[in-house]
Design an enzyme around this catalytic site. Structure first.
Site, PDB file in Angstrom:
ATOM      1  CD  GLU A  76      -3.275   0.787   1.749  1.00  0.00           C
ATOM      2  OE1 GLU A  76      -3.303   0.196   2.752  1.00  0.00           O
ATOM      3  OE2 GLU A  76      -4.168   1.423   1.757  1.00  0.00           O
ATOM      4  CG  ASP A  77       1.475   2.545   3.065  1.00  0.00           C
ATOM      5  OD1 ASP A  77       0.388   2.990   2.553  1.00  0.00           O
ATOM      6  OD2 ASP A  77       1.395   2.320   4.722  1.00  0.00           O
TER       7      ASP A  77
END
Ligand code: MN
Length: 714
Positions: A76-77
Site C-alpha cells: 500500500e505505501d
C-alpha cells in the site's frame, strides 16, 4: 521501541527450532522500502511494522505471519508489488500481505454500510487464511496504541468506534482475549473519555488497601495449592475498565456495588488438564462456590476457539465474591494466541485435520452472511454470532456442539443439519422430553426427534438464537407463503372466473395469458397467482382483460362448486380452498361452536372471525369465504372474559384455583378494585370450544360474590 533482535528472541523462546531467516529478510526489505517515511508520531515508519511483528510474536505465531507483519504495509505505501513479495518470500507471505492490503482499503468510514462491508470481507479473508485477520488485528492494536497522534478528534472517534464494533468482537471470537481487552479499553478511552477516566481513577483509589487484599487472597490460594503439592502461579488483577463500565451499565450499578472487579488466575505448572479440577476442588474447600457461576471449559467442553479454563466464583474471606480462573500453562499459551495456537501450517494448509472442525463456525458465518443483504441486519447478526456467550452441549454420540447461550433444541437441530431442523418435532434433553422452546444448558445431552414431511413453524422465530436457524426458518416461511398464496390465488381465480362462465384453467394455458401477466409487470403465471393470493391483484382485474365490461356482480351466478372437498387445517375447514394459512381474529376470538366467517387478508391467508364480529361489517364482501369448524382436532383457543364481583380477601386466589380445577388455563389476569368495593377483572382463558367456555362461565357464576361474568369481543 522494539528491535528486530527482540522479536527474534521472542520467536526462539517459543520455538528454538524456528527458521528466523525469513523474518530477518523481511525486516531488511521493509526497512529499505519504507526508508524516509514517517509515522504521525514523528518516528520512522519502520517502527510500525516492527511493533506489529512484535505483537504477532507475542501471539506465538509462525515465522511466515511475523514476516508478513513486517511487510504488511509495503504494497500500500511503497513501490513494492505482490509479485515481488511472492518471489522473495513465497506464496504464503504474499497471500497474507495481499489480504491485509485489501482489508486496509476498507478502513475508515463510519457508515454502517461501510462497516458491514469490512466485516464481510474479513469473514471471507478469515476462511481463506486466518493469519490475514491476525496480522490485521495486530496492525489495529498498534494503531490504537498510537491513536493520540491523530490530529482530528472526529477521526479518533471514528477509528475507535470501528475498533469496538468490529475488531474487539473478532479478537474475542478468535480467543485472543488480551487483544480484545486492550482494544476495548483504548477505544472506550477515546469514545467516552470522562467515563473512562472516572472508572480508572476509582480503580486506583484505595490502591494500597486493594493491593493488600490481592496479596491476602493470593497467599491463601498459594498455601492451599502447596499443601496439595500443586505447583502454580497465582495472579490477581483488576478487570479491564471497559468490562467494569459494561457491568455498571448493564446492571445499573454504581462503581461501589460492582463486586468482582478483581479477578484471580491460577496457572498450574502441570500438563495434566485433570489437575484443574483438583485445583478447583481445593479452592472450593477454601471458599464456598456460587454454583451457577462455575464454568468448565476443559477438554471436550473447550470453547470453539480452543480456549480452555475453569471459571469459578466463590464467596471470599470477607464475604465478597471472587472470580477465579484455573488453567494449565499450556492452556494459558492458547489463551494468548487464541485460535492460532491450533494453527500450525504445513505448506500453507493447516497441518491438523481436526482444525477444520474447530472452525466450522467460520464457515457457518460465511454461509449465514451470504443471504443477508441489508447491512444493518448483517452487522447485527454477525455481531450476535461473534459476541454471544457460548454453551457446549452433546449429541447422544458424545460429539460436542457449541451454541449461543439461551439456544433451544431447534437451534441445535439446525446446527446438526438443515433437514433435521426443519423436520424437528420434539427433543429430549438428558433423556427427558422437553418443549422445543426450552433453553439448553451447558453439558446437556440433546437428541432430536424428527418426522418426515414435518415443517418449521413460524413461532420458532420467537425463540431461536442462532442466525442459521433464523435464516432457514424465514426461508421456509417465505417459500411456503408463496406456495400458499399461489394456491389461494388459483382457487380465487377459478371461483371468480366461473361466475363469468370462464374456465380459468383453460385460459391460464392460453397464449393470451402470457401477455396478461406481462401487463401486470410479472414474469410467470405463478407470480400473478401469488399476487392474487396476497390480495395485491383481484381476480376481477384479470377477468377484465378478457371481458372488459365485466362488473362486480355477474348476472349469471355459477353453480355451487361440488367437486371440491373441504380440507381441514388447525381446526377449521375452509370451503373449496386447500391448505391455507389460517389465523384467528384477535378482535373476536372465535371458539369452536361459534358461528364463523373467513376473510381473505392481504398476504396472510384467511382470518377467521365470529360471524357477528363488528369488524366484519367494514370488510370487503368480495373477500369473505365460508369456513366451518372441523370436528377432529383437539385444540385450545384464547378467549377474554370479564368478571365483576364483590371484593373479598383472597377472591382472586380462589377464583384462579376454581378455574384451574375446571381444567382451564389462565393466560392473563387484570383486576382492579372499584370505589364501590367491587372488583372488575378481565381474564384471558384457554378453552377447547364455546361449550367449554359456557360451562366454565356458569361455574364461575355459582361463586357467591360474583355479580356478572361476560364473554368479551376483544
Ligand atoms: Mn499498518
Amino acid at each position: 521501541m522494539i528491535r528486530i533482535t527482540d522479536i527474534i528472541d521472542k520467536i526462539l523462546d517459543n520455538d528454538p527450532d524456528a527458521d528466523v531467516s525469513l523474518v530477518d529478510k523481511a525486516y531488511i526489505y521493509s526497512a529499505r522500502v519504507h526508508d524516509g517515511q514517517m509515522r504521525l508520531s514523528g518516528e520512522p515508519y519502520l517502527t510500525h511494522p516492527l511493533e506489529v511483528a512484535g505483537i504477532l510474536a507475542d501471539m506465538n505465531l509462525d515465522c511466515m505471519s511475523i514476516a508478513a507483519g513486517l511487510l504488511h504495509d509495503v504494497i500500500e505505501d511503497t513501490h513494492a508489488t505482490p509479485e515481488e513479495i511472492g518471489e522473495m518470500f513465497g506464496d504464503d507471505v504474499r497471500h497474507i500481505v495481499d489480504g491485509v492490503t485489501k482489508l486496509s482499503k476498507l478502513d475508515g468510514g463510519s457508515s454502517e454500510e461501510r462497516h458491514a462491508e469490512s466485516l464481510r470481507k474479513m469473514i471471507l479473508a478469515m476462511a481463506d487464511d486466518i493469519r490475514v485477520i491476525l496480522v490485521k488485528l495486530a496492525d489495529r492494536l498498534h494503531n490504537m496504541r498510537t491513536l493520540k497522534y491523530h490530529k482530528k478528534e472526529s477521526k479518533k472517534r471514528e477509528i475507535s468506534q470501528e475498533t469496538l464494533d468490529i475488531y474487539a468482537p473478532l479478537a474475542s471470537r478468535l480467543g485472543i482475549y488480551w487483544i480484545r481487552k486492550e482494544l476495548e479499553n483504548t477505544a472506550f478511552m477515546y469514545l467516552m473519555p470522562d467515563e473512562y477516566e472516572r472508572i480508572r481513577e476509582l480503580t486506583s483509589k484505595h490502591s494500597e488497601e486493594r493491593e493488600h487484599y490481592i496479596e491476602t487472597v493470593k497467599s491463601f490460594i498459594k498455601a492451599k495449592m502447596e499443601e496439595a503439592e500443586l505447583g502454580c502461579e497465582v495472579l490477581g488483577r483488576y478487570k479491564h475498565v471497559y468490562s467494569i463500565y459494561q457491568k455498571m451499565k448493564k446492571q445499573h450499578l454504581e462503581f461501589e456495588n460492582v463486586y468482582d472487579i478483581i479477578a484471580f488466575r491460577i496457572i498450574l505448572e502441570t500438563k495434566n488438564a485433570r489437575e484443574c479440577y483438583t485445583a478447583m476442588a481445593l479452592v472450593h474447600s477454601l471458599w464456598r462456590p456460587i454454583d451457577t457461576k462455575t464454568k468448565m471449559y476443559i477438554g471436550k467442553n473447550a470453547k470453539q476457539n480452543g480456549y480452555e479454563s475453569i471459571h469459578t466464583t466463590v464467596i471470599g474471606p470477607y464475604g465478597e465474591r471472587i472470580e477465579i480462573q484455573i488453567r494449565t500453562k499450556d492452556m494459558d499459551i492458547v489463551a494468548r494466541s487464541g485460535i492460532a495456537a491450533h494453527w500450525k501450517y504445513k505448506e500453507g494448509k493447516p497441518a491438523d485435520s481436526h482444525i477444520r472442525e474447530k472452525f466450522v463456525w467460520i464457515h457457518n458465518l460465511i454461509e449465514n452472511q451470504k443471504s443477508i443483504k441489508d447491512p444493518k441486519e448483517l452487522l447485527k447478526n454477525v455481531r450476535l454470532d461473534l459476541l454471544t456467550e457460548e454453551i457446549s452441549v452433546f449429541t447422544p454420540n458424545g460429539d460436542v456442539k457449541t451454541l449461543p447461550k439461551g439456544a433451544s433444541p431447534i437451534d441445535f437441530a439446525y446446527l446438526i443439519h438443515s433437514e433435521v431442523g426443519s423436520q424437528c418435532t420434539g427433543a429430549k434433553v438428558n433423556g427427558r422430553m422437553v418443549p422445543l422452546r426450552s433453553e439448553l444448558q451447558n453439558g446437556d445431552v440433546v437428541s432430536i426427534i424428527t418426522s418426515k414431511g414435518h415443517h418449521p413453524s413460524r413461532d420458532w422465530l420467537s425463540f431461536v438464537k442462532t442466525v442459521k436457524a433464523k435464516n432457514r426458518i424465514r426461508q421456509w416461511i417465505k417459500a411456503e407463503d408463496k406456495a400458499r398464496s399461489i394456491s389461494l390465488g388459483k382457487e380465487m381465480c377459478e371461483k371468480s372466473f366461473r361466475k363469468y362462465r370462464l374456465n380459468f384453467n383453460a385460459v391460464a394455458k392460453s397464449e393470451d395469458m402470457k401477455d396478461i401477466f406481462g401487463q401486470f409487470g410479472l414474469k410467470t403465471i405463478d407470480d400473478l397467482l401469488a399476487n392474487v393470493g396476497y390480495g395485491k391483484i383481484t381476480p376481477l382485474q384479470i377477468i377484465r382483460k378478457f371481458l372488459p365490461s365485466a362488473t362486480e356482480h355477474p348476472e349469471h351466478e355459477a353453480e355451487p362448486v361440488s367437486d371440491k372437498k373441504p380440507i381441514s387445517g388447525s381446526g377449521i375447514v375452509v370451503t373449496g380452498v386447500k391448505d391455507i394459512l389460517l389465523r384467528f381474529g384477535k378482535c373476536c376470538q372465535p371458539l369452536p361452536g361459534d358461528e364463523i366467517t373467513g376473510y381473505i387478508t392481504l398476504g396472510q391467508g384467511v382470518t377467521v372471525h365470529r360471524a357477528n364480529c363488528a369488524n366484519l361489517l367494514q370488510m370487503n364482501p368480495e373477500r369473505l369465504v365460508d369456513v366451518q369448524w372441523s370436528q377432529s382436532e383437539e385444540a385450545a383457543y384464547p378467549v377474554n372474559i370479564r368478571i365483576r364481583s364483590h371484593d373479598k380477601v383472597e377472591l382472586m386466589a380462589e377464583l384462579t384455583r376454581y378455574i384451574g380445577k375446571h381444567g382451564v388455563n389462565i393466560l392473563k389476569i387484570n383486576a382492579e378494585v372499584c370505589p364501590d368495593n367491587t372488583v372488575d377483572a378481565t381474564m384471558t382463558l384457554v378453552v377447547r370450544d364455546a361449550d367449554h367456555l359456557n360451562r366454565i362461565i356458569s361455574a364461575i357464576k355459582n361463586i357467591k360474590e360474583i355479580i356478572e361474568v361476560i364473554r368479551l369481543d376483544s
